[in-house]
Write a protein that holds these residues in place. Structure first.
Motif, PDB file in Angstrom:
ATOM      1  N   ALA A   1       0.837  -1.074  -0.433  1.00 36.73           N
ATOM      2  CA  ALA A   1      -0.341  -0.023   0.222  1.00 36.73           C
ATOM      3  C   ALA A   1       1.196   0.932   0.055  1.00 36.73           C
TER       4      ALA A   1
ATOM      5  N   ALA B   1      -5.066   1.674  -3.705  1.00 34.56           N
ATOM      6  CA  ALA B   1      -4.923   0.929  -2.340  1.00 34.56           C
ATOM      7  C   ALA B   1      -5.573   1.579  -1.323  1.00 34.56           C
TER       8      ALA B   1
ATOM      9  N   MET C   1      -5.501  -2.130   0.443  1.00 38.50           N
ATOM     10  CA  MET C   1      -5.397  -1.977   1.874  1.00 38.50           C
ATOM     11  C   MET C   1      -6.087  -3.007   3.037  1.00 38.50           C
TER      12      MET C   1
END
Length: 276
Positions: free
Chosen positions: A161, A177, A181
């Protein structure tokens, strides 16, 4: 052995916990991007905001998911001291990782590895401290291999991430991202929970615990509101100098990459050999 259930309320607790994890990750990664183009106290402020958002988001994700956790036939309570300590550890260790990425002046690959490792270990430490805060008439046991796998997932997720947020250019980097994550944080949580087994012992003391709905639920909701309201506040706050929303607008521009200089050929190779 106690019969364990991870989703007593169906899909509600996993879905809500995933949403909170994604929101915390989105704010943290977006704030980290702005920290990279800031200086002095402004950079430290962005990184502090990122640390508290990510730490609070991960902690809230864990304990919201734990609201759906149960062991058949026993009542589960939580020690307030260890529960709060797990929150502080999450914010502090995640902060160390983000500040490492924000202030490291050495090789960027090394800073990313150190930041990802520290952040991932912070996520894992928060999870297992939160599990240690549980009070029930029995003993908790963990499968070592599955525990190691959960820690590996946490470190990989944090590193990936951070890499996406700090290297892929454009707003889509952070947008992509954050949910990744969020998935990884939830995967780490449920992998760690899969390592757990409970051996019931009714003679085991259950003193010192507080019901989740009396303590953890209000705290988790409060932190979730902090992350959500923080995102709204920064979404309408104009950034300088673009005068566009900091979180809802385009991602902060990253510093330009230094141009690659082709290796110079040796002068001796460019000259003809001079006969003596």
């Amino acid at each position: 052995m106690g019969e364990i259930h991870h989703a007593d309320h169906g899909w509600v607790t996993p879905a809500v916990s995933y949403f909170v994890a994604c929101l915390g990750a989105y704010i943290a990664l977006r704030a980290t991007r702005w920290a990279l183009v800031s200086r002095g106290r402004t950079r430290a402020g962005w990184l502090m905001f990122a640390s508290t958002s990510l730490g609070a988001g991960i902690w809230s994700m864990h304990f919201i998911a734990m609201l759906g956790f149960s062991v058949r036939g026993v009542e589960i309570t939580y020690r307030p001291g260890l529960t709060v300590l797990s929150l502080l550890v999450a914010v502090a260790v995640v902060g160390i990782g983000l500040f490492t990425v924000g202030y490291w002046r050495g090789k960027p690959v090394l800073s990313l590895m150190v930041g990802g490792l520290t952040t991932g270990l912070g996520v894992a430490a928060m999870h297992y401290l939160g599990m240690a805060a549980m009070v029930l008439p029995g003993l908790l046991r963990y499968d070592r291999f599955t525990v190691g796998l959960s820690i590996g997932i946490a470190v990989f997720a944090a590193t990936a991430a951070l890499w996406a947020a700090l290297n892929i250019r454009g707003t889509s980097a952070v947008l992509a991202a954050a949910p990744v994550m969020g998935v990884a944080v939830c995967a780490m949580h449920y992998t760690g929970m899969a390592a757990l087994s409970v051996r019931l012992d009714l003679s085991h003391s259950t003193a010192g615990g507080v019901m989740a709905l009396q303590f953890i639920f209000p705290l988790a909701v409060g932190l979730g509101c902090y992350v959500f309201l923080g995102s709204l506040a920064f979404a309408v706050s104009p950034s300088k100098p673009s005068a566009r929303p900091v979180l809802a607008g385009p991602a902060a521009p990253l510093p330009p990459r230094p141009p690659r200089v082709p290796p110079q050929r040796s002068r001796m190779s460019s000259r003809r050999t001079v006969r003596s």
